[in-house]
Design a protein around this motif. Structure first.
Motif, short mmCIF file in Angstrom:
data_model
loop_
_atom_site.label_atom_id
_atom_site.label_comp_id
_atom_site.label_asym_id
_atom_site.label_seq_id
_atom_site.Cartn_x
_atom_site.Cartn_y
_atom_site.Cartn_z
N GLN A 249 -8.80 114.28 -56.78
CA GLN A 249 -8.05 115.28 -56.00
C GLN A 249 -6.55 115.01 -56.07
O GLN A 249 -5.75 115.93 -56.20
N ILE A 250 -6.18 113.75 -55.99
CA ILE A 250 -4.77 113.38 -56.07
C ILE A 250 -4.23 113.69 -57.45
O ILE A 250 -3.10 114.17 -57.61
N ALA A 251 -5.04 113.44 -58.49
CA ALA A 251 -4.59 113.62 -59.88
C ALA A 251 -4.23 115.07 -60.18
O ALA A 251 -3.38 115.33 -61.04
N ALA A 252 -4.86 116.04 -59.51
CA ALA A 252 -4.50 117.44 -59.73
C ALA A 252 -3.13 117.75 -59.11
O ALA A 252 -2.42 118.64 -59.59
N ILE A 253 -2.77 117.02 -58.06
CA ILE A 253 -1.48 117.24 -57.39
C ILE A 253 -0.36 116.49 -58.09
O ILE A 253 0.71 117.04 -58.36
N VAL A 254 -0.62 115.23 -58.39
CA VAL A 254 0.36 114.36 -59.06
C VAL A 254 -0.37 113.57 -60.15
O VAL A 254 -1.32 112.85 -59.83
N PRO A 255 0.01 113.69 -61.42
CA PRO A 255 -0.65 112.88 -62.45
C PRO A 255 -0.45 111.40 -62.17
O PRO A 255 0.64 110.98 -61.79
N LEU A 256 -1.51 110.61 -62.35
CA LEU A 256 -1.43 109.22 -61.89
C LEU A 256 -2.09 108.25 -62.86
O LEU A 256 -2.82 108.64 -63.78
N GLY B 234 6.71 114.29 -61.05
CA GLY B 234 6.49 115.54 -61.78
C GLY B 234 5.23 115.52 -62.61
O GLY B 234 4.60 114.49 -62.82
N GLY B 235 4.87 116.71 -63.10
CA GLY B 235 3.77 116.82 -64.03
C GLY B 235 2.48 117.38 -63.47
O GLY B 235 1.55 117.65 -64.22
#
Length: 474
Positions: free
Chosen positions: A201-208, A270-271
């Motif tokens: 879920q976090i990865a869709a908001i901020v690439p990590l 970003g991203g």
């Protein structure tokens, strides 16, 4: 091997079969569960014979998962930007379609030429008024929709920030629980599954990037290097504007742990979908508004300069909320453009001013269409755009609007290609990740082997039982 050793070995085999069947059942039950990692039972042989049942291992593909999360973020960016540009293209309309911006300009030009040919006919003058109102209304409507899109993006940022803070805190809690469960020797695979869903879920908001820490914990960093979670989760702040207008001042930026993000930190975040919504609110939306304002300015000045009856500083056929255009107040002009009340009977004006000029104090020759012809010529006259960031060159008003629509269509096509590529990559990586997950055919094959193992060990126990019974009868 003694009878007791044989019995012990067979009992361990039954235990292993039971645990194996339980593991297979868990895998099959979670075949479609998001974040579930296939379980494997660790077995080893005992020197004395039999099977030692070890831990249940959770299978994962960290490199593929990391790439899949980056692709997920890229898809979120592409979809968000594509959604805005597709909507904007629809609001402006395509050339030749009813209600589009270029069609409205063409309708005004046609009505002016028709009225110039029959300037004494009230119906032709009314057609000019309707066409002028239609054009002004379209500019104002598109401008309002652009600002609504910016408001929506602002709200989406607020939602994503709230989700980001909540999810990071939940991942930190799961880290803590995994450490405690590991210390007690308990299985932590289910907690790791939950954590993976949250990280996605976090990865869709901020690439990590996910980094493994001791005792099963993880740290999270944005793809650009900002620390999201390393022991303690970062906390992000954002103040939602509520309503965004064309002339709104500076809007809220992100804060991290109570401090404004530096330029480098902002770039590091970003991203993902978060940065895409910031782009709509702060870049794409204002750029579209700037070009709409430039078209409104071009329309106002063309019609104003073509009307020889106007006093210096007086408003022409098109106005800025009833006032003359002021270049210092161009921002948001498209949302404020109106037809001069002096030509609108519904507002106390008179249609004959369309023929004789906005500044005329009384009706003139009903057969004189020179003023209407001058307005029509002004619309078609090649001019350089005074603002809007358009490429150099001379254009008619319709050509200026066409350039804006063409630029948006080109950008939308580029976004469409990027979204297609991002989705293809994300789907391919998801399939590759799933290939290492639960395979129902493989699990059923494992279940057959477990059943055979169970039956074989049961026969050994049965045989030992018979031998012991025979010994007791001697």
């Amino acid at each position: 091997m003694s009878l007791s050793q044989s019995l012990t070995a067979a009992m361990s085999g039954l235990t292993a079969a039971s645990r194996g069947a339980q593991t297979v059942a868990t895998n099959l039950a979670n075949l479609r569960t998001a974040g579930f990692g296939r379980r494997d039972l660790l077995l080893s042989s005992l020197a004395s014979g039999g099977v030692l049942v070890g831990a249940v291992l959770r299978n994962s593909t960290p490199l593929i998962t990391a790439d899949r999360r980056i692709a997920l973020a890229e898809s979120s960016v592409a979809d968000t930007r594509l959604g805005f540009r597709t909507a904007l293209e629809g609001w402006l309309g395509t050339p030749g379609t009813e209600g589009s911006l270029t069609t409205r300009i063409g309708a005004l030009d046609s009505s002016l030429l028709a009225a110039a040919a029959a300037p004494g006919t009230e119906a032709t003058l009314a057609a000019v008024l309707n066409a002028a109102m239609g054009l002004a209304g379209t500019l104002a409507s598109v401008s309002a929709k652009v600002q609504q899109a910016r408001s929506t993006a602002d709200g989406a940022i607020a939602n994503d920030v709230a989700t980001l803070n909540l999810t990071l805190a939940q991942v930190a809690d799961l880290n803590h629980s995994i450490v405690k469960m590991s210390a007690l020797g308990r299985d932590t695979a289910a907690l790791v599954d939950q954590r993976q869903v949250l990280v996605d879920q976090i990865a869709a908001i901020v690439p990590l990037r996910e980094v493994q820490r001791e005792n099963g914990q993880i740290a999270l960093y944005s793809a650009g290097g900002a620390t999201l979670l390393d022991g303690r989760p970062a906390h992000f702040g954002f103040a939602q504007a509520g309503v965004v207008a064309a002339d709104s001042g500076a809007l809220s930026d992100l804060t991290m742990n109570g401090r404004p993000l530096s330029a480098a930190d902002g770039a590091a975040m970003g991203g993902g979908r978060l940065s895409a919504n910031f782009a709509i609110r702060d870049d794409l939306g204002p750029a579209a508004q700037h070009q709409l304002d430039a078209i409104a300015r071009d329309l106002i000045t063309r019609m104003q300069e073509a009307d020889s009856t106007l006093a210096p500083g007086a408003a022409g056929l098109f106005t800025d909320s009833g006032a003359a255009f002021d270049s210092a107040r161009e921002r948001g002009l498209a949302s404020r453009i109106r037809v001069n009340a002096a030509v609108d009977p519904a507002q106390g004006g008179a249609l004959w001013r369309l023929r004789d000029g906005i500044g005329a104090v009384s009706p003139g020759d009903s057969g004189n269409g020179a003023g209407l012809s001058a307005w029509a010529a002004a619309l078609s006259e090649p001019r350089a755009a005074a603002s809007g960031g358009f490429l150099p060159g001379l254009r008619s008003l319709s050509g200026l609007a066409g350039d804006m629509m063409s630029g948006i269509a080109t950008a939308r096509l580029a976004d469409d290609v990027q979204a297609t590529v991002a989705h293809s990559r994300s789907s391919a990586l998801s399939e590759l990740e799933a290939a290492s997950g639960v395979d129902s055919d493989r699990e059923m094959q494992m279940l057959l082997l477990i059943e055979r193992s169970y039956a074989a060990n049961a026969k050994v126990i049965q045989a030992v039982d018979g031998m012991i019974a025979n010994l007791l009868e001697i």
